[in-house]
Design an enzyme around this catalytic site. Sequence first.
Site, PDB file in Angstrom:
ATOM      1  N   GLY A 487       0.830  -1.202   0.000  1.00 34.47           N
ATOM      2  CA  GLY A 487       0.000   0.000   0.000  1.00 34.47           C
ATOM      3  C   GLY A 487       0.862   1.248   0.000  1.00 34.47           C
ATOM      4  CG  ASP A 607     -10.249   9.055   5.897  1.00 32.65           C
ATOM      5  OD1 ASP A 607     -11.113   9.336   5.037  1.00 32.65           O
ATOM      6  OD2 ASP A 607      -9.070   8.806   5.616  1.00 32.65           O
TER       7      ASP A 607
END
Length: 788
Positions: A487, A607
Site C-alpha cells: 500500500g 475517515d
Amino acid sequence: MEKLLFMFCVGSVFLLIGSSDPQLDSKPIFINCGTNSTTTISGRQWVGDSAADNLTLTSPGLTITSSTGADHGPLYSTARIFNTTSNYTFSVAVSGTYFVRLHFGALDVNNSIFGVTANNLRLLSQFNVSDALARANATSLVKEYVIRVTSRALALELAPSTTASFAFVNAIELVPVDDEFGLFAANYVDRALETMFRLNVGGPRIGPGGDGGLFRGWEPDDRYMLIADAGSLVTNTSRVEYASANDTRAAPLKVYETARAMSDTEVLEKRFNMSWKFDVDPGGFEYLVRLHFCELAFDRTDQRVFRIFVNNRTAAEEFDVFSRAGGKGKAYHFDYADTIETQIDTLWVQLGPELSASAAGTDAILNGLEVFKLGKNGNLARPSSRFGSGSNSSPGRASKSLVLYGVIASATAFAVVVVVVAGAVRGRRKRMVVAASAKWRSLSTVEASASGAQGACTGNRTMGGRRFAISEIRQATRNFDEALVIGTGGFGKVYKGEIDEGVAVAVKRAHPQSQQGVAEFETEIEMLSKLRHRHLVAMIGYCDEQSEMILVYEYMSNGTLRGRLFGGLGGGPVLDWKQRLEACIGAARGLHYLHTGAGDGGIIHRDVKTTNILLDSEFVAKVADFGLSKAGPGWDRTHVSTAVKGSFGYLDPEYFRLQQLTQKSDVYSFGVVLFEVVCARPVIDPSLPKDQVNLAEWAVRWERQGGLRAIVDLRIECSNESLRKFGEIARKCLADEGRNRPTMGEVLWHLEYALQLHEAYVRSGDGEAFVKAEEEVVAAALGGGGCS
C-alpha cells in the site's frame, strides 16, 4: 480581528510609481550567486555575482558547488555562503517598486540558519532552508517580496543566526514594476508584501517566461483545494482581454483563459462551496487575497451570482463577474484584506452560490488566486518554526551529510570553514537526538499517560507498543524491498514484513522527505495506544531510529474491503452476501466502540471508507487508519468545531457545510460504505451519466423507489427482505441532517437483523417456510432488541 478592508473599485486605489524620467532605463537584474560566469536560462541572462557591475559585496564570503543542487537546475548548483553578516548592495536605475526574489536549493548545508533584511525591512528570521524545503516537500524554493525602494540602492543583508551558523543564497532577482500603474495600492506597498501563494485556478503551471516581463510563476491549484471535484474545469470560448488598463499587469491572460466553476458539476449539491486551504504564518499578520475573474460562459448580468468567503467571513455578496468586469471575456481582479489571529496558521478561501439570488446559474467561478502577507512594523519574517530555532529536526535531515564543496580563497578563509564545519558536525550529533524526540514527541506522552510512569521505559517494550530497532525493521522487510509494498499514501509506503521467526506484520513507513504524515502518525499512535478492540487494527509497535517514523501493525491478509469488492485480492473470489454483511457488522462494532467505549465523548474516526476497513485471514473486519481521528464532544457539547478533513464521496455534507464534527459524521460515511458494499462500484465515477456519478445520491433514489435490487452487484445472491432491511438502514445513515441519522449502535442492530433474515432465507429457501422463519426472526428481534 481588525476591521475588514474591501476593495471593490480597484481602479481608484492604484498609485503612479517610479520615475517619470524617460532617460532612466530600469531593467531586471538576475544574479547567479557563487560564480563569475553568465548562464542563460529560458531566455534570461543570469550574471555571476563575482562579475556583476551593478552590485557590491561587503565581504566575499565563500563560493560552494553542490552536485545535489545541480540536479535541480544550474541556478542551484552554486551558492555564496557567509559566516558573518554581509551585504549585497544593488545599484538600481530608478526608485520604485520591485519584485525581490531569493532562490534557495538543497545544498546539504544543515547548519545554515540565518536572517535576511532588505533596506532594514526584515524578510527572514531564524530561517532554515532545510526546514522550509521539508514543509514545502520541494527541492528548491523561491521567496518573493514586493518592496518599495525609495533610493537608488537596495541592500540585502544576510546574517547568520549564531556564531556556529552561516547564511547562503543561490540566486537573486530584482524585477521593477515599471508600468504606468503599480500592482498594489500605496498603503500596501509602503508596508511591503511577501508572496505566499500564486495559483492558476483550473489551469496548468505557468512559468516565469509566460508572465509578460514580471517573471512570476503560477502553480496549479488542485493541491490546495479541499475537494478538487467541487469545481469543474472551464476554458475560454472567446477571446479574453483585460477589463481596463489597471488590470493589464495583474496577471497574464493565460490565467484568465481557464477557471473552476460549479455550474457543470452534478457531483455536489448546490449548497457546497469550492474551498481552498492555505498554511500561512501565525503572528497576527494581515493578508491580502487577490482573486482573478473572467466570465467565460454567460453573456448577460445576473446569470452567475455568488458569494466570497475568506476565513468564514463574507468578503462579497451577490458577486457578478460579468457586471463587475463589464462583459464576457473581460479579465478583472478583486482584492480583499484581513488580519489572521495570532494563533491561527490557516487561511480559507471559499466561493459558493448566492442562494437568495434568482440567477440562472447560482454558481461560483474563479480563474486565479494570490495570497500576500503584509509587513508589520518593518517585519515580514515567519515566527520560528515548531522545530525550534537552530533545530535540525526536520524529517530526513539527520541522515544527510554535512559537506561543503568550494574553492577556498585564502588560508584564513580555509581555517574559518574548518571551524564552521567542525562545529556543525558536533551540533549535528546532538540534533539527531532532538530530531527523534521532536518528530515522535507523542510517543513519550502516550506511554507515560498509558502507564502512569514518569520515567523512561525499560527494555524494548512500552505501553505504546514494542520499540523496534531499525535493523529489525530492515530485516523484517528485506531492507524495504519494493516487492513487499502492499500500500502507498501521502505518508509513504506500507510493507509486508515478518518478525519473530515468521509472524506477519504490516510496516508503515513515513517518507523521509515528507511532512504530510507527521501529525497523522502522532494521532494514530495516541489513539491506538489507548484503544483495544477485536474490530480495530492493532498496533504492535514503532521505530524512531535514524529519523525514521515507522509503525508496525498486525497483518491483515485479505486486504481492504474495497479490494475484495472489486474483484478480490490477487484474483481471489469476491465476497458473498453473508461475508459482506459480516464485514459491515464487524466495522460497525468497531465504530460503535469508538463512539461509546472510548471515554467521555468517544472518538470520531473522520475517515470511514472501504479502504480503511481491513479483513484478516478469517475475513473478520477491522477499522484502520486513525490519523484523522478526533476526540468527540464532551457531555456538555454537541459537536467539535474543526477544519474539514476526510475523503471525497464519503464526506458528511453537514460537517462540510458547518465545519462541525459529530459522531453522525462517521454514520454518514458508513452509509456510503454500505451502498458501496451492495453495489460494488466507486463512490464517485465521473465517467457515468450525471445522475449516476455520486453513488450515495444515486443509490438513495433507487432505494426510496423500492428498486434497490436493480443496482445490486450481480455476483451476489440475497433475499429481498435482507436487502430491503440493509438498504433502509443505509438510506437513513445518509439523512441530510445529523439529528435524523441513527446512532452507530442502531446501525449495528439493523445490520445484525439483516444477517438473521439472510440466514433464515438460506436455511429455509423461498416460499412458505421462509415466511415462517422470517416471522420467527422478527419476533425474536422485537423481543430481544438492542445490540451487543
